[in-house]
Design a protein around this motif. Structure first.
Motif, short mmCIF file in Angstrom:
data_model
loop_
_atom_site.label_atom_id
_atom_site.label_comp_id
_atom_site.label_asym_id
_atom_site.label_seq_id
_atom_site.Cartn_x
_atom_site.Cartn_y
_atom_site.Cartn_z
N VAL A 133 0.84 -1.21 0.00
CA VAL A 133 0.00 0.00 0.00
C VAL A 133 0.87 1.25 0.00
CG1 VAL A 133 -1.65 1.35 1.35
CG2 VAL A 133 -1.97 -1.12 1.12
N VAL A 134 1.91 1.26 0.82
CA VAL A 134 2.79 2.43 0.88
C VAL A 134 3.48 2.67 -0.46
CG1 VAL A 134 4.89 3.36 1.94
CG2 VAL A 134 3.16 2.27 3.38
N LEU A 135 4.03 1.61 -1.05
CA LEU A 135 4.72 1.77 -2.33
C LEU A 135 3.76 2.21 -3.43
CD1 LEU A 135 7.10 -1.34 -2.25
CD2 LEU A 135 7.72 1.07 -1.96
N THR A 136 2.56 1.64 -3.44
CA THR A 136 1.58 2.03 -4.46
C THR A 136 1.15 3.48 -4.26
OG1 THR A 136 0.74 -0.25 -4.53
CG2 THR A 136 -0.65 1.47 -5.48
N SER A 137 0.99 3.90 -3.01
CA SER A 137 0.61 5.29 -2.73
C SER A 137 1.69 6.26 -3.20
CB SER A 137 0.36 5.46 -1.23
OG SER A 137 -0.68 4.62 -0.78
N ILE A 138 2.94 5.87 -2.99
CA ILE A 138 4.04 6.72 -3.44
C ILE A 138 4.04 6.81 -4.97
CG2 ILE A 138 6.56 6.91 -3.57
CD1 ILE A 138 6.68 5.70 -0.77
N SER A 139 3.76 5.68 -5.63
CA SER A 139 3.71 5.68 -7.10
C SER A 139 2.59 6.58 -7.61
CB SER A 139 3.51 4.25 -7.62
OG SER A 139 4.61 3.43 -7.27
N ILE A 140 1.44 6.52 -6.93
CA ILE A 140 0.31 7.38 -7.33
C ILE A 140 0.67 8.84 -7.12
CG2 ILE A 140 -2.07 8.00 -6.78
CD1 ILE A 140 -2.54 5.07 -6.05
N MET A 141 1.30 9.14 -5.99
CA MET A 141 1.66 10.53 -5.69
C MET A 141 2.66 11.07 -6.71
SD MET A 141 3.40 12.02 -2.19
CE MET A 141 4.91 11.09 -2.51
N SER A 142 3.58 10.22 -7.11
CA SER A 142 4.62 10.66 -8.06
C SER A 142 4.18 10.50 -9.51
CB SER A 142 5.90 9.88 -7.82
OG SER A 142 5.68 8.49 -7.97
N LYS A 143 2.90 10.09 -9.71
CA LYS A 143 2.34 9.94 -11.07
C LYS A 143 3.18 9.00 -11.93
CE LYS A 143 -0.04 14.41 -11.16
NZ LYS A 143 0.09 14.65 -9.71
N SER A 144 3.46 7.82 -11.38
CA SER A 144 4.22 6.82 -12.13
C SER A 144 3.36 6.23 -13.25
CB SER A 144 4.66 5.70 -11.17
OG SER A 144 5.51 6.21 -10.16
N ASP A 145 3.99 5.36 -14.04
CA ASP A 145 3.31 4.72 -15.15
C ASP A 145 2.06 3.99 -14.67
OD1 ASP A 145 3.30 3.68 -18.01
OD2 ASP A 145 3.37 1.81 -16.87
N LYS A 146 0.94 4.18 -15.38
CA LYS A 146 -0.33 3.60 -14.96
C LYS A 146 -0.28 2.07 -14.95
CE LYS A 146 -3.33 7.41 -16.39
NZ LYS A 146 -4.48 7.82 -17.24
N GLU A 147 0.39 1.50 -15.91
CA GLU A 147 0.49 0.05 -15.96
C GLU A 147 1.25 -0.49 -14.75
OE1 GLU A 147 2.14 -3.52 -18.92
OE2 GLU A 147 2.09 -1.42 -19.59
N ALA A 148 2.31 0.22 -14.36
CA ALA A 148 3.08 -0.19 -13.18
C ALA A 148 2.23 -0.09 -11.92
CB ALA A 148 4.34 0.67 -13.05
N ILE A 149 1.43 0.95 -11.84
CA ILE A 149 0.55 1.11 -10.68
C ILE A 149 -0.47 -0.01 -10.62
CG2 ILE A 149 -1.23 2.58 -9.65
CD1 ILE A 149 0.31 5.01 -10.63
N GLN A 150 -1.04 -0.39 -11.77
CA GLN A 150 -2.00 -1.48 -11.81
C GLN A 150 -1.37 -2.79 -11.33
OE1 GLN A 150 -5.23 -1.44 -12.29
NE2 GLN A 150 -5.26 0.77 -12.66
N LYS A 151 -0.12 -3.03 -11.71
CA LYS A 151 0.58 -4.24 -11.25
C LYS A 151 0.78 -4.20 -9.74
CE LYS A 151 3.03 -5.28 -15.56
NZ LYS A 151 4.36 -5.43 -16.21
#
Length: 281
Positions: A133-151
């Motif tokens: 959850v923490v890593l995914t939240s950081i990815s969302i905050m930093s607007k990472s690649d959508k596919e990576a976030i879905q994974k």
């Protein structure tokens, strides 16, 4: 002068009497250098401890013995879930920083918790889920690649399923994988609306089951203080279908008497479930 001397002599005698009365060793007259053995009346009694030894209970010996440790793990997870739910309502990803810091603090509490050996797998699943959850939240905050976030979301959901399954095992409950929410045509809602017209909360930690009945296996959890969307109800109205808070995107059922509904209950559709797959008793 004689009176003064007499006073000091009397005082010395009084002092000697006081010290003699406080001592267990008495000196006989005429032989001040030869101490006598203790009188039987002054024999030091043996000290007998009246304290009873409390038997050590193996924390893994039974469900009752494990229950306090399980409740500690569930309490930490409940706090984490309540905090992570805030992320869904933060429109600005920049404001997620403070929430992520709180999530990391709760994750450290989970890591520092020292459950008995029989609950190590439950703790490991809990920490894995929190890290996801923490890593995914950081990815969302930093607007990472959508596919990576879905994974990351898929992996995190798997971690949560492992935790829920192990928790059910520890409590002696049957658990199966949740069924996906049926795909339907999206309903148009006002742009400002972010939740369904009817939502549910609960005042206690409960399990979400696969169908409208106690014979169905658990598919997730609905913890105290959480809020979730309501999908429908059974024909009797005593069971409510909700989105499983521990598995967003999946549906399950809870008894109506254990939840509180907000919204127009009469607007909920009646959902019929095939009663052919109840869990074996």
């Amino acid at each position: 002068m004689q009176k003064s001397m007499r006073f000091y002599v009397m005082a010395a005698m009084m002092l000697s009497l006081l010290t003699a009365s406080c001592s267990a060793v008495r000196m006989p007259e005429g032989s001040p250098t030869q101490p006598q053995p203790l009188s039987p009346a002054y024999t030091q009694p043996a000290v007998v401890s009246l304290a009873t030894q409390v038997p050590v209970v193996d924390p893994c010996s039974s469900l009752e013995a494990k229950k306090p440790e399980i409740e500690t793990i569930a309490r930490i997870m409940g706090e984490f879930d309540d905090t992570s739910y805030l992320i869904q309502s933060i429109p600005d990803s920049g404001q997620m920083v403070q929430v992520i810091l709180v999530l990391q603090r709760i994750r450290r509490d989970a890591i520092d918790n020292k459950p008995p050996e029989c609950l190590k797998k439950l703790k490991e699943a809990q920490v894995n889920f929190m890290s996801g959850v923490v890593l995914t939240s950081i990815s969302i905050m930093s607007k990472s690649d959508k596919e990576a976030i879905q994974k990351q979301l898929a992996q995190t959901r798997t971690y949560r399923s492992v935790f829920d399954q192990e928790l059910a095992n520890q409590l002696g409950l049957k658990y199966i994988t949740a069924t996906p929410v049926p795909t339907t045509a999206p309903t148009a809602v006002p742009p400002t609306s972010t939740v369904s017209p009817v939502t549910a909360t609960t005042d206690q930690d409960i399990y979400v089951v696969q169908g409208p009945g106690l014979t169905y296996p658990a598919v997730g959890t609905f913890l105290k203080g959480q809020i979730t969307n309501v999908m429908g109800r059974n024909d009797k109205g005593d069971w409510i279908e909700i989105e499983v808070p521990s598995n967003p995107g999946y549906a399950g059922w809870v008894p109506k008497q254990l939840i509180k509904l907000a919204g127009q209950e009469s607007s909920l559709p009646v959902i019929n479930i095939q009663p052919t797959q109840p869990a074996a008793q």
